[in-house]
Design a protein around this motif. Sequence first.
Motif, short mmCIF file in Angstrom:
data_model
loop_
_atom_site.label_atom_id
_atom_site.label_comp_id
_atom_site.label_asym_id
_atom_site.label_seq_id
_atom_site.Cartn_x
_atom_site.Cartn_y
_atom_site.Cartn_z
N ARG A 59 -15.81 0.16 -5.02
CA ARG A 59 -15.71 -0.29 -3.62
C ARG A 59 -16.54 0.60 -2.69
O ARG A 59 -16.98 0.15 -1.63
CB ARG A 59 -14.25 -0.30 -3.18
N THR A 67 0.82 -1.20 0.00
CA THR A 67 0.00 0.00 0.00
C THR A 67 0.86 1.26 0.00
O THR A 67 0.50 2.25 -0.59
CB THR A 67 -0.90 0.04 1.25
N MET A 68 2.01 1.19 0.66
CA MET A 68 2.87 2.37 0.70
C MET A 68 3.42 2.66 -0.70
O MET A 68 3.57 3.80 -1.09
CB MET A 68 4.05 2.15 1.66
N HIS A 109 -11.94 2.37 -6.60
CA HIS A 109 -12.42 3.10 -5.43
C HIS A 109 -13.90 3.46 -5.57
O HIS A 109 -14.66 3.41 -4.60
CB HIS A 109 -11.57 4.34 -5.20
N GLU A 150 -1.69 10.48 9.85
CA GLU A 150 -2.72 11.25 9.18
C GLU A 150 -3.78 10.33 8.58
O GLU A 150 -4.97 10.50 8.80
CB GLU A 150 -2.04 12.09 8.07
N ALA A 151 -3.31 9.31 7.84
CA ALA A 151 -4.25 8.41 7.19
C ALA A 151 -5.05 7.63 8.21
O ALA A 151 -6.24 7.40 8.04
CB ALA A 151 -3.50 7.47 6.24
N MET A 188 1.11 4.65 -2.76
CA MET A 188 1.13 6.06 -2.40
C MET A 188 2.30 6.78 -3.06
O MET A 188 2.14 7.85 -3.62
CB MET A 188 1.24 6.17 -0.88
N VAL A 227 -13.59 8.29 9.24
CA VAL A 227 -14.52 7.79 8.21
C VAL A 227 -15.34 6.62 8.74
O VAL A 227 -16.52 6.47 8.42
CB VAL A 227 -13.73 7.41 6.93
N GLU A 267 -13.65 -5.30 4.14
CA GLU A 267 -13.31 -3.88 4.06
C GLU A 267 -11.80 -3.62 4.11
O GLU A 267 -11.16 -3.43 3.12
CB GLU A 267 -14.05 -3.11 5.17
N ARG A 310 -14.16 -7.72 -2.89
CA ARG A 310 -13.12 -7.52 -3.91
C ARG A 310 -13.47 -8.22 -5.22
O ARG A 310 -13.25 -7.70 -6.30
CB ARG A 310 -11.76 -7.98 -3.37
N LEU A 328 -7.72 9.81 9.65
CA LEU A 328 -8.81 9.99 8.68
C LEU A 328 -9.65 8.72 8.57
O LEU A 328 -10.88 8.77 8.51
CB LEU A 328 -8.24 10.34 7.30
N TRP A 329 -8.96 7.60 8.54
CA TRP A 329 -9.68 6.32 8.44
C TRP A 329 -10.59 6.14 9.65
O TRP A 329 -11.76 5.77 9.53
CB TRP A 329 -8.68 5.17 8.31
N LEU A 363 -0.61 2.30 8.31
CA LEU A 363 -0.97 3.66 7.91
C LEU A 363 -0.18 4.69 8.69
O LEU A 363 0.12 4.48 9.86
CB LEU A 363 -2.46 3.90 8.16
N THR A 420 -3.39 -3.68 7.32
CA THR A 420 -3.34 -2.46 6.51
C THR A 420 -3.42 -1.24 7.39
O THR A 420 -2.64 -0.29 7.25
CB THR A 420 -4.52 -2.44 5.51
#
Lengths: 151, 203
Positions: free
Chosen positions: B56, B3-4, B53, B138-139, B7, B146, B126, B62, B142-143, B135, B131
């Motif tokens: 999803r 995942t990194m 995205h 910041e992420a 980004m 959400v 999800e 998936r 935010l996650w 993170l 994962t």
Amino acid sequence: MTTGDNRLLDDLRDMWRLVDPPPPGLTATMIATVAAADLDDEWELLVLVRDSADEPAAQVRGLGTARMLYFNAAEGWSLEAEIDGDQVRGQLLDLDDLSGVEVTLETAAGESWTTGLDEVGFFSIQAEATGSIRFTVRRGQAVASSRWVEI
Amino acid sequence: MGTMVTMSEHRGAGGQLEESPWDKARGAFVAWRAGDATAVDDLVSAMTPVLWHVVRAYGHDRESAEDVIQATWLGFVRLHQTIEDPQAVASWLITSARRGAAAHARTARRAAPVEDETLASVLPDEVSAETVAVLDDEASRLWGAVTTLDERCRKLLRVIAFMDRPDYHSLSQDLDMPVGSIGPTRARCLAKVRTALTTGGER
């Protein structure tokens, strides 16, 4: 919509990219899907069926230095082109409606020349057709391209 | 870890934003129409992650998401000549994916009526704990914010975040909301995110 809202949405987008990225093979799978879906039905390919460079010189009917290329489109029409120095002449055959048809000659170096057809389907282009070239024929929305051919 | 990498591909080496996927899609589509047969691969590469995205956001697992995206590209192959404005190719694809995602969700509900409630309330498959663990602060903040939102807010924000130019009219049809309420709803959902960020603190 405020700037702050936009920035927060940008941050959220970055977050989702991190949190739930697409599976690693997804893009490759989709590229294969599109390729396999027979785009040629709509995105036609001009297939090179005869090339004077592949034939014994004697059969080239005294054309000397000229290079003759014959392409077929799956729809049944064809394109013949003769490349002689900086003169490229050709004809589209068995195409019912010649109005608005354009032929483009491109070099891999990025140059391109476009011309229309006369009433019997002939075209003539003054072009330095050297290196890799290809032809594209446009008829309204329909476009057919050849692969690159070494001249 | 993967995942990194995603980004860092999104940001350029110097930290600047690279050309957006929507701009890449436009350029590739224009090149393709002009006769560059290989440009369609660039179009697919630019837009497939965006479609992921968007699809999803509708809560598909998936596998279903892949099915919807594949159907979107097959539809594109069949119908691309109907896209009059090449600048609109990204919007066209996103709209098509949203419709496919919404239709797929309806079919899934019909096929499994007993699980109706579960399907409606859970975002299957999800995000794994691993994962979330990798993170950055910041992420993950935010996650966390959400996850406090209701499903409708989450869906709306994720779809809008990945849209080229939000088209409220077609969104209103797909999300079953009046056009006039999307702007205010979006603002309300973002405000909820902000509230969760300040009150949720470290999460």
